[in-house]
Each structure stands twice: as C-alpha cells, then as structure tokens.
Design a protein around this motif. Structure first.
Motif, mmCIF file in Angstrom:
data_model
loop_
_atom_site.group_PDB
_atom_site.id
_atom_site.type_symbol
_atom_site.label_atom_id
_atom_site.label_comp_id
_atom_site.label_asym_id
_atom_site.label_seq_id
_atom_site.Cartn_x
_atom_site.Cartn_y
_atom_site.Cartn_z
ATOM 1 N N SER A 289 -19.990 9.266 20.541
ATOM 2 C CA SER A 289 -18.634 9.710 20.224
ATOM 3 C C SER A 289 -17.732 8.489 20.140
ATOM 4 C CB SER A 289 -18.116 10.681 21.296
ATOM 5 O OG SER A 289 -17.965 10.011 22.528
ATOM 6 N N ASP A 311 -20.522 12.570 16.313
ATOM 7 C CA ASP A 311 -19.171 13.075 16.533
ATOM 8 C C ASP A 311 -18.167 11.922 16.447
ATOM 9 O OD1 ASP A 311 -17.212 14.913 17.077
ATOM 10 O OD2 ASP A 311 -17.392 14.725 19.252
ATOM 11 N N CYS A 334 -20.226 12.327 9.331
ATOM 12 C CA CYS A 334 -19.273 12.013 10.396
ATOM 13 C C CYS A 334 -17.882 12.529 10.005
ATOM 14 C CB CYS A 334 -19.215 10.506 10.626
ATOM 15 S SG CYS A 334 -20.741 9.823 11.322
#
Length: 551
Positions: A289, A311, A334
């Motif tokens: 992330s 993410d 993405c």
C-alpha cells in the motif's frame, strides 16, 4: 495481446490453466544424438514468429515418434544417445527405462514430463552418472522414495519436479548430495514446507522456483540466506511476509525476485534495498500500500518494478522519483490517475510502461511526452481518448503500443502517424473503420497488428495488404469480412499467426492462404469453414501450420 474474443483480464490466475508440456527441450550444442522432439512450438513463439522451420532431422524424428512404443524403442538400445526428450509423449512408463538407461555415461539430459514413470523406474538411472539435466514435471507417481534413486547423480545441474503432490520435506534430503545443482524447479509442490533446509549446502544454486507452493513460510527462507550465488528466486503465492524477506539481505547476486501474491507490505522494501544486483522485482497482487513506499527511493539500481494489482494510489508514485535507472514499470490495475504520472517525468531511462486498467486519462499523457527512451506503453482499458494520443506523437522510440479501448477511434490513429518505428500495435477493441486504416500505411515496420472492433470491411483490409513485415495479424470480430480479405492479405508471406474469426470467411477463401508458407497459427472460429478443409490446406500447402481452429 489479445485473442479472438474479449480479453478483459481476470486478475486472478487460474493455476490449472497453465499449459503442460511447454518445457524446453534440453539440447547440447553439437549433439546430434538425441531422441524425441516436437514440431509444434510454444504458443509465444508461434505468435511472435520466433520459431524456425523444422530441420530434416526434426521431421524424421517426428515421424519416428508417431509410432514409437516400448517395443520399437528397443532399436535405440545402447546407442550412446546424449539427449532424450519424451515430455508429454503418450505411453511412457517404467518399461521404457531399460532402453533409456542403456545409454549409460553418454546420457546428458532426459525429459520424461507427464509420463507414467514410477519410483521403481528411476532406479535405472543410477548408471547414467554424467546426467546433467532431468525433467520430471507432472510425474504423479514419483514420491520421496523415488528421489533416493537420483541422489547419486551428482553431476546434475538442472532438476525439475513441477506439480508433484507426493514430494515432501523429508524426501528433499536426497537433494543435499546434488552439489553441482544450478537450477531447481519445484513449482506447485504443496508438501515441501521445511524441506529447503536440505538445499543449504548447494552453494552453486543460481535459480530456485517454488512458485505456487502455498506451504512456504518465512522459516523456509532462512536456509537460503547462505546461497550467495542465487540469482533468481520465485516464491509467488506463498505465505512469505516481510520477516521472511529479511533473510534475503545477503543475496547480493539476486537479480530476479518474484513475490507475486505474497502477503508483504511496503516495509519489506527496507530489506530489498540491500540487494544491489536486483533487476526485476514482482510485487504484483501483494498487500503493498502507500504506507512505507518511501523505501522505493533507496533501491537506486532497480531497473524493473512490477506493482500491478496493488492498493497503490498517486500518493505512492512520488517515491519513484529517485529510481532514475528504472527501465520497466508496471502499474497495471493500480488506483492511479493523471496527477500521479507527474512523478514519472524524471525517469529518463524508462523503456516499458504498463498503465492498463488504471484511471489515467488524456491529460496525464503530457507527463510522458519527455520520456524519449520509451519503447512500449500499454493504455488498454484506461480513460485515454483520441485527443490525448497527440501527446505521444513525439515518442520516436516507441515500438509497441496497446490501445485496447472502445473510446479510441480513427482520429486517435491519425494522431499517431509520426510513430513510424512502431512494430506492435494493439487496437483490439478500438472503433477503427475502413477510413481509419488508411493511417496504417505510415507504419511500414509493423510486425503485429490487432483490429477487432467490428468496424472493418474488405475495403479496409486493402490498406493492410502492403504491411509486408507483419507476422501476427488479428482481424477477428469484424463480421463483414469476406473471402476477399483473405485474397488481399495473401501477399503477406511473413505471416506466422492469422485470426479472422467471427467473419464471413468460407472454405472457398482458404485457397488464398496457400502462399503463406510461414503460417503456424490460423484461427477461423465461427466462420463457414470445416476442419477437414483446413487439414487439407495444411497437408498440401501449409507444412508449418501447427495450430488451427476450429479443430
């Protein structure tokens, strides 16, 4: 890219759909003493035209294979063969092993993938002490007991046991004596947790593939920390976390690391920053992330970065600015948009950029206009429109462009005419019409072309017939194409792959393909053609045709 139908990709890999039997034939330079080959090439070679016409020897061996049985195999007893490839050949069992092993010390490589060989059959290999390569993929009847019979083959450099449910950590103790092993493939072997401890002394090991071994955990990577010659490590779909990655810090020769689908976070990049030789990193579908992405900037020597299906948002891309040596960047799926691309302007060495399935639109492309070394860009399933494509017109190094998006029309193609160096153009779902194909005349170097949006007729194909460098042509889904189109492209003699599915092609039109002697793949699904007529064409005029549909 692309096939005969819609290609919206499922981000999840279907493991069982992976093809069997595409392992390369082991072949030593200068060796003519081998048994078994396959005229068909791997699908990728067919599509990209890299395969070569079979030699006379290959054709002869292929004929032998058509009638090869355990009885006829006796003719090769004690022939001092060096390489035997029987991967996926039907009927191979333990009864064949006596002849195979009779080659003795001359035997250097064996591929028995997909066979019925059992543990008992492997006993015969004990006298083949010079064996260097052994491929036993998909051999379901080989277990730990069978591994004991190969433990004495200390000259082995390559060993492959893909997709074996019976091999366990205990059985892997047999590998500890294979001190010359350079490449080991245990992909999809679910019972090997704890077994990597037996690789600890294999200091020559350079490549280890344990992809899709879901049992592998952090503890399994600890024994690898001393394998300082390791250059390639594949651990996708495992349970390895940030803690496991820390064991890799000392692998200073590691150039390829595949951790697709592993539950790692951005924190693992702290460990990866200590790998100076890393050229390719795949974190696709991991739990990465935005948090911790500042650690990307420390990997100054990284050249290939795959972050697809993560993410990640625009906020993370600011940390890519320091990767000035980056040559390949994958941001497939993405959550990034135009603003994030501003962080890529300094990546002057970038050659390949994957932006498919992102929220990138036309405005964002202005940030790419200065990437003069860019050779490949994928904008499929993005919000890019015709107007945005003008911002790519100065990228003179561009060779491959994917514009599989319905909003792209003839006007978008017109904006690209300055890109005369293009060799691959994917307009699969774009709404290109006959009028738009006139712009294709500017792309004389095209080797691969896909236009499958349904807007073409025979008139549009007239503008394709002079693209003589084409090896791959996909015109499927254009339902108004007739036999006339096959006549028009009959002069494209370099074609290796042709698809005109879901059209009005008939058996009568097949005659126009007779001159395409290099054709290896032909797809005519949902056309008025029969299997028998394609087979007749194959036998009389297209000797290299190895893949066709309908079949």
């Amino acid at each position: 890219m692309g096939g005969a139908c819609s290609r919206k990709r499922d981000p999840q890999v279907n493991e069982d759909s992976l093809q069997r039997g595409v392992s390369g034939k082991y072949c030593r330079i200068g060796s003519s003493k081998w048994l078994g080959t396959s005229i068909s090439r791997p699908a990728l070679d067919i599509l990209q035209g890299r395969g070569q016409c079979p030699s006379l020897m290959e054709l002869c061996i292929y004929k032998i294979r058509e009638c090869l049985t355990d009885v006829s195999l006796k003719a090769f007893q004690d022939c001092a063969l060096q390489d035997i490839y029987l991967g996926e050949y039907p009927g191979v069992s333990d009864s064949w092993m006596d002849v195979i092993s009779s080659q003795g010390v001359s035997l250097l490589s064996v591929d028995l993938s997909g066979s019925e060989i059992t543990n008992s059959g492997l006993i015969h290999l004990k006298d083949c002490t010079n064996l260097q390569a052994l491929n036993l993929n998909y051999c379901d009847q080989i277990s730990d007991h069978g591994l004991k019979h190969i433990s004495g083959l200390s000259n082995l450099t390559t060993l492959s046991f893909r997709r074996n449910n019976a091999i366990t950590a205990q059985g892997m103790s047999a590998f500890s004596s294979l001190v010359n092993l350079v490449k080991l493939d245990l992909e999809r072997c679910p019972g090997i947790h704890g077994g990597l401890i037996h690789l600890k002394g294999l200091t020559k090991l350079e490549s280890l593939n344990i992809n899709m071994c879901h049992c592998i955990t952090d503890a399994d990577l600890k024994p690898l920390s001393g394998l300082t010659n390791l250059k390639g490590l594949e651990i996708s779909r495992s349970k390895v976390t940030d803690d496991g990655v820390a064991y890799l810090k000392g692998l200073h020769k590691l150039a390829l690391l595949n951790m697709e689908g592993c539950p790692v976070t951005a924190a693992c990049l702290e460990s990866l920053s200590d790998l100076p030789s890393l050229l390719s990193l795949n974190l696709n579908r991991s739990m990465l992330s935005d948090d911790g992405c500042e650690n990307f900037a420390r990997q100054e020597n990284l050249r290939v970065l795959n972050l697809g299906f993560n993410d990640l948002t625009d906020a993370c891309l600011v940390h890519l600015k320091g990767l000035t040596n980056l040559e390949s960047l994958n941001l497939d799926s993405c959550r990034i948009c135009d603003e994030g691309l501003a962080n890529l302007t300094g990546l002057r060495h970038l050659k390949c950029l994957e932006l498919s399935d992102t929220e990138v639109g036309s405005n964002g492309l202005r940030h790419l206009s200065g990437l003069a070394n860019l050779e490949s860009i994928n904008l499929s399933f993005t919000a890019v429109t015709d107007s945005g494509l003008r911002k790519l017109s100065a990228l003179s190094s561009l060779k491959s462009l994917n514009l599989d998006a319905r909003q792209i029309t003839d006007a978008g193609l017109a904006a690209l005419t300055s890109l005369t160096g293009l060799t691959h153009l994917d307009l699969f779902g774009a709404r290109i019409t006959d009028s738009g194909t006139s712009y294709l005349r500017n792309f004389k170097n095209l080797q691969s072309l896909e236009i499958c949006g349904g807007g073409l007729t025979d008139a549009g194909v007239k503008n394709i017939k002079d693209l003589t460098c084409l090896t791959v042509l996909n015109l499927s889904q254009n339902c108004n194409l007739t036999d006339k189109s096959l006549e028009l492209i009959s002069g494209l003699t370099a074609l290796v792959s042709l698809s005109v599915s879901n059209s009005r092609i008939t058996n009568a039109g097949l005659q126009h393909l007779k001159q395409l002697k290099n054709l290896k793949s032909l797809t005519l699904d949902s056309c008025k053609v029969t299997v028998n007529d394609i087979k007749k064409l194959q036998s009389k005029d297209l000797p290299n045709l190895v893949s066709f549909r309908p079949e």
